[in-house]
Design a protein around this motif. Sequence first.
Motif, short mmCIF file in Angstrom:
data_model
loop_
_atom_site.label_atom_id
_atom_site.label_comp_id
_atom_site.label_asym_id
_atom_site.label_seq_id
_atom_site.Cartn_x
_atom_site.Cartn_y
_atom_site.Cartn_z
N GLY A 88 11.49 -3.93 -4.45
CA GLY A 88 11.38 -5.32 -4.05
C GLY A 88 12.19 -5.57 -2.79
O GLY A 88 12.53 -4.64 -2.06
N ASN A 89 12.52 -6.85 -2.52
CA ASN A 89 13.27 -7.21 -1.32
C ASN A 89 14.34 -8.23 -1.65
O ASN A 89 14.03 -9.30 -2.19
N LEU A 90 15.60 -7.89 -1.32
CA LEU A 90 16.74 -8.75 -1.65
C LEU A 90 16.69 -10.09 -0.93
O LEU A 90 17.26 -11.07 -1.40
N PHE A 91 16.05 -10.13 0.23
CA PHE A 91 16.01 -11.37 1.00
C PHE A 91 14.85 -12.26 0.58
O PHE A 91 14.69 -13.36 1.12
N GLN A 143 22.40 -12.07 7.96
CA GLN A 143 21.78 -11.65 6.71
C GLN A 143 22.81 -11.13 5.70
O GLN A 143 22.48 -10.93 4.52
N LEU A 144 24.04 -10.92 6.13
CA LEU A 144 25.06 -10.36 5.25
C LEU A 144 25.38 -11.26 4.05
O LEU A 144 25.54 -10.76 2.93
N PRO A 145 25.50 -12.59 4.22
CA PRO A 145 25.74 -13.42 3.03
C PRO A 145 24.66 -13.28 1.97
O PRO A 145 24.97 -13.26 0.77
N ALA A 146 23.40 -13.16 2.39
CA ALA A 146 22.32 -12.97 1.41
C ALA A 146 22.41 -11.62 0.74
O ALA A 146 22.16 -11.48 -0.47
N LEU A 147 22.77 -10.59 1.50
CA LEU A 147 22.91 -9.23 0.95
C LEU A 147 23.97 -9.21 -0.15
O LEU A 147 23.71 -8.75 -1.28
N PHE A 148 25.15 -9.71 0.15
CA PHE A 148 26.24 -9.65 -0.83
C PHE A 148 26.08 -10.71 -1.92
O PHE A 148 26.45 -10.49 -3.07
N GLY A 149 25.51 -11.85 -1.55
CA GLY A 149 25.27 -12.88 -2.56
C GLY A 149 24.35 -12.40 -3.66
O GLY A 149 24.49 -12.80 -4.82
N ALA A 150 23.41 -11.52 -3.31
CA ALA A 150 22.48 -10.99 -4.31
C ALA A 150 23.21 -10.19 -5.38
O ALA A 150 22.75 -10.12 -6.52
N PHE A 151 24.36 -9.59 -5.01
CA PHE A 151 25.09 -8.75 -5.96
C PHE A 151 26.25 -9.47 -6.63
O PHE A 151 26.86 -8.92 -7.55
N ALA A 152 26.57 -10.68 -6.19
CA ALA A 152 27.73 -11.39 -6.74
C ALA A 152 27.56 -11.69 -8.22
O ALA A 152 28.49 -11.49 -9.02
N GLU A 153 26.39 -12.17 -8.62
CA GLU A 153 26.15 -12.48 -10.03
C GLU A 153 26.18 -11.21 -10.87
O GLU A 153 26.72 -11.20 -11.98
N TRP A 154 25.59 -10.13 -10.33
CA TRP A 154 25.60 -8.85 -11.07
C TRP A 154 27.03 -8.40 -11.31
O TRP A 154 27.37 -7.95 -12.41
N LEU A 155 27.89 -8.51 -10.31
CA LEU A 155 29.26 -8.05 -10.45
C LEU A 155 30.02 -8.87 -11.48
O LEU A 155 30.83 -8.33 -12.24
N CYS A 156 29.76 -10.16 -11.51
CA CYS A 156 30.42 -11.01 -12.52
C CYS A 156 30.03 -10.59 -13.93
O CYS A 156 30.85 -10.57 -14.84
N SER A 173 22.49 3.79 -11.65
CA SER A 173 23.76 3.67 -10.92
C SER A 173 23.61 3.57 -9.42
O SER A 173 24.61 3.34 -8.73
N HIS A 174 22.40 3.73 -8.87
CA HIS A 174 22.20 3.75 -7.42
C HIS A 174 21.10 2.77 -7.01
O HIS A 174 20.11 2.58 -7.73
N LEU A 175 21.27 2.20 -5.84
CA LEU A 175 20.21 1.46 -5.15
C LEU A 175 20.31 1.78 -3.67
O LEU A 175 21.36 2.19 -3.17
N GLY A 176 19.22 1.59 -2.95
CA GLY A 176 19.21 1.73 -1.50
C GLY A 176 18.61 0.49 -0.87
O GLY A 176 17.63 -0.06 -1.39
N VAL A 177 19.21 0.03 0.23
CA VAL A 177 18.75 -1.19 0.90
C VAL A 177 18.48 -0.89 2.36
O VAL A 177 19.33 -0.32 3.06
N THR A 178 17.31 -1.28 2.84
CA THR A 178 16.91 -1.05 4.23
C THR A 178 17.37 -2.20 5.12
O THR A 178 17.83 -3.24 4.62
N PRO A 179 17.23 -2.07 6.44
CA PRO A 179 17.63 -3.18 7.33
C PRO A 179 16.92 -4.50 7.04
O PRO A 179 17.49 -5.57 7.26
N TRP A 205 33.47 -5.92 10.67
CA TRP A 205 34.43 -6.99 10.43
C TRP A 205 33.72 -8.17 9.77
O TRP A 205 34.28 -8.82 8.86
N HIS A 206 32.50 -8.45 10.19
CA HIS A 206 31.71 -9.50 9.54
C HIS A 206 31.37 -9.11 8.11
O HIS A 206 31.30 -9.97 7.22
N VAL A 207 31.12 -7.82 7.86
CA VAL A 207 30.88 -7.33 6.49
C VAL A 207 32.03 -7.70 5.58
O VAL A 207 31.85 -8.24 4.48
N LEU A 208 33.25 -7.41 6.02
CA LEU A 208 34.43 -7.69 5.20
C LEU A 208 34.58 -9.19 4.94
O LEU A 208 34.90 -9.60 3.81
#
Length: 377
Positions: A282-285, A33-46, A257-263, A71-74
């Motif tokens: 809402g739900n990032l996934f 699920q990590l690619p979906a988690l970080f992918g959701a924020f990639a466009e925002w960061l750009c 400036s803050h968000l929280g994400v559950t498992p 290590w998978h997170v990184l």
Amino acid sequence: MLVVVKPTNACNGTCRYCSADSGKTSSPMRVDQLPALFGAFAEWLCAARGDGLNFLWHGGEPMLMGPAFYWHVLEAQREAFGANANRVTNSIQTNLSLLTPEWIPLLRELLGRSRVGTSFDPVPGWRGLRDGVDYDERWLEATELLRRSGIRYGVVYVVHRESLGHAARIYRYFRNWDPGASTRFNPLYAQGRAAAPADGALGLTADEYGEFLVELLDAWREDGCRARVAPLAEWWEAWRGQRSRLCCDCSGRCSDSHLGVTPDGSVYGCGRCIDSGVGRFGNLFEEPLGSILASRARSMMVGRAEGLLHGPCQDCEWWALCGGGCPNDGLIAYGDLTRETGFCAARKRLFGRLRELLGPPALVAPSGESSCEEAAE
């Protein structure tokens, strides 16, 4: 933006005043699920030119996930953020009971210049571990391992009824144990396990928390203000016209400036809102981050400061230092995330003491924002 990620809500601790323990359990976040988690924020960061993105790994106890998970997170962050990966940082808030030498290489890579956040209580009897190991002994061993490894750490201390009258002694304890470690003194939040009838007596009033802060301020001043003590240091610096990083519960704009994400990928305003289970965006996934940020629930929180300035906080002389406080404190006190903090009297008491010591405040715009959910920098 600070994203508080709770990859698990499980914990090996038995701390009596835990505000995160609602008694509910769910499956931990999976590596796939990590690619979906970080992918959701990639466009925002750009799109957020010049802004950074910090993932605060929280819980539960985040070290229950094991080093391999991070290590998978990184790896997933490097793939998702690409050329912008240097604008992404990580931090972790942990009880340190699971720290072993195996974690050290991972923490160095994960944290970079950030520090480990942890929590401790020198008042005996309030923190424990499910396996029966002595929490105090384990924590002291773990912080010593961090020091030997050159990894900085900061401590969150929960102020409860048994703390009253002992602020100076508690301050000296942390100073003597590690003069280089910062300490944040948060009040007990009457949620989760801390709201149970058996431990409800541990709670303290706003006036009592204010009394503790004033005593803490005097002890800190007698020590030459040498330690990094939150929330005192940030208010002290702002008061004197120095550039200061006000805490998220003082900025009046934490919803920006803050968000929280559950498992399971559910998104809330922050980690504390996850603990309360109120204000889901809402739900990032399941939906794009843009839709979540534009949700009605988040829009209501973004407008909270304006509502307070036209309501209960309109005549308050301390708005620039307080910002209405934490929305979750308003939820606990009044059942409403858009209300002001229930610790208003505590802040007014401390600010009154600061005015006695320093005269009128010479405020400047804050240089940034820290988080009450992790130890102070």
